[in-house]
Design an enzyme around this catalytic site. Sequence first.
Site, PDB file in Angstrom:
ATOM      1  N   HIS A 172      -9.604   1.026   4.615  1.00  0.00           N
ATOM      2  CA  HIS A 172      -8.366   1.269   5.369  1.00  0.00           C
ATOM      3  C   HIS A 172      -8.669   2.232   6.520  1.00  0.00           C
ATOM      4  CE1 HIS A 172      -4.362   2.570   6.444  1.00  0.00           C
ATOM      5  NE2 HIS A 172      -3.917   1.475   5.861  1.00  0.00           N
ATOM      6  N   GLU A 181      -7.127   4.672   7.640  1.00  0.00           N
ATOM      7  CA  GLU A 181      -6.921   6.095   7.316  1.00  0.00           C
ATOM      8  C   GLU A 181      -8.127   6.666   6.568  1.00  0.00           C
ATOM      9  OE1 GLU A 181      -3.038   5.619   5.523  1.00  0.00           O
ATOM     10  OE2 GLU A 181      -2.265   5.033   7.494  1.00  0.00           O
ATOM     11  N   GLU A 219      -5.700  -4.977  10.486  1.00  0.00           N
ATOM     12  CA  GLU A 219      -4.666  -3.962  10.721  1.00  0.00           C
ATOM     13  C   GLU A 219      -4.975  -3.201  12.003  1.00  0.00           C
ATOM     14  OE1 GLU A 219      -2.532  -2.752   6.837  1.00  0.00           O
ATOM     15  OE2 GLU A 219      -4.317  -1.520   7.033  1.00  0.00           O
ATOM     16  N   ASN A 248       0.868  -1.179   0.000  1.00  0.00           N
ATOM     17  CA  ASN A 248       0.000   0.000   0.000  1.00  0.00           C
ATOM     18  C   ASN A 248       0.903   1.227   0.000  1.00  0.00           C
ATOM     19  OD1 ASN A 248      -1.774   2.067   0.541  1.00  0.00           O
ATOM     20  ND2 ASN A 248      -2.299   1.377   2.610  1.00  0.00           N
ATOM     21  N   SER A 305       3.109  -2.399  10.358  1.00  0.00           N
ATOM     22  CA  SER A 305       4.533  -2.543  10.676  1.00  0.00           C
ATOM     23  C   SER A 305       5.110  -3.908  10.305  1.00  0.00           C
ATOM     24  CB  SER A 305       4.789  -2.217  12.156  1.00  0.00           C
ATOM     25  OG  SER A 305       4.490  -0.855  12.408  1.00  0.00           O
ATOM     26  N   LYS A 333       0.094   4.279  -0.274  1.00  0.00           N
ATOM     27  CA  LYS A 333      -0.529   5.480   0.304  1.00  0.00           C
ATOM     28  C   LYS A 333      -0.264   6.687  -0.615  1.00  0.00           C
ATOM     29  CE  LYS A 333      -0.269   3.262   4.757  1.00  0.00           C
ATOM     30  NZ  LYS A 333      -0.280   3.353   6.205  1.00  0.00           N
ATOM     31  N   GLY A 388       2.455   1.978  10.900  1.00  0.00           N
ATOM     32  CA  GLY A 388       3.492   3.007  10.827  1.00  0.00           C
ATOM     33  C   GLY A 388       4.197   3.283  12.138  1.00  0.00           C
TER      34      GLY A 388
HETATM   35  P1  PGA Z   1       2.710   0.113   7.633  1.00  0.00           P
HETATM   36  O1  PGA Z   1       1.249   0.395   7.008  1.00  0.00           O
HETATM   37  O2  PGA Z   1       3.191  -1.202   7.038  1.00  0.00           O
HETATM   38  O3  PGA Z   1       3.549   1.269   7.182  1.00  0.00           O
HETATM   39  O4  PGA Z   1       2.542   0.013   9.102  1.00  0.00           O
HETATM   40  C1  PGA Z   1       0.330  -0.641   6.821  1.00  0.00           C
HETATM   41  C2  PGA Z   1      -0.951  -0.105   6.243  1.00  0.00           C
HETATM   42  O5  PGA Z   1      -1.390   0.985   6.632  1.00  0.00           O
HETATM   43  O6  PGA Z   1      -1.569  -0.755   5.372  1.00  0.00           O
END
Ligand code: PGA
Length: 243
Positions: A91, A93, A158, A10, A203, A12, A164
Amino acid sequence: MPNRKLVAGNWKMHGTAAGIAEIVRIASAVPPEVDVALCLPATLIERAARAVPSFAIGAQDVHSEAGGAFTGDVCAAQLHDAGASIVIVGHSERRDLHREDDAVVRSKAAAALVAGLRVILCVGETLEVRDAGEAIATVTAQLDASLPPAPVEAVAYEPIWAIGTGRIPSLEDIGAMHAALRGRLVAAHGDRGHSVRLLYGGSVKPANAAAIFAVSDVDGALVGGASLTASDFLPIVEAAAQA
Ligand code: PGA
């Protein structure tokens, strides 16, 4: 039989034309034992799909309507037309920053399926919910309310506090959550629920991927930061291939 592993990146809101070379590096090194996709910013989908035609390029969001007066939005048929074969919906976000609730996520997933896109549906809890001991109840309820009637390609668990941050849940907690989600998928779809892939996200790094993939009912990963470069992403893909 365990499901084939799927590792989805992803990107982003990262990446411009300069990123195509990285996508080519990733796509050309995927081992045959694993499925890999990169969910890109909408602006890169068509260029990437042309650059790596036999590799799965995806999107990170889709509108629930098939078209119309929705300034700034992109519908599923447009993503498909641009060369996307898969899309992330729900997601955290999007759920948080764009106020997308379960009903919106469900309608987005359904619209994507109608257009022939594979769907990665995301669910996950906040740290407050985890600390209150309510993670499984909360996330399974989120899944029940977000699932469209037809089976999705994958559900990504997630935990919001793991995205992150460099923190991940214990492997036992990941296993318990995935077992609970599997139960809900089977309740919704019968036997077909066993073949919906359950991804862990938050992560995932080269250093922890093999341990995560060894957990029962972990059928792959959704990877954010570590999907941006071949040097971080390919070791994760390799760990999935060897799991
Ligand atoms: P990350 O993000 O691997 O940077 O923690 C995962 C995600 O938001 O899909």
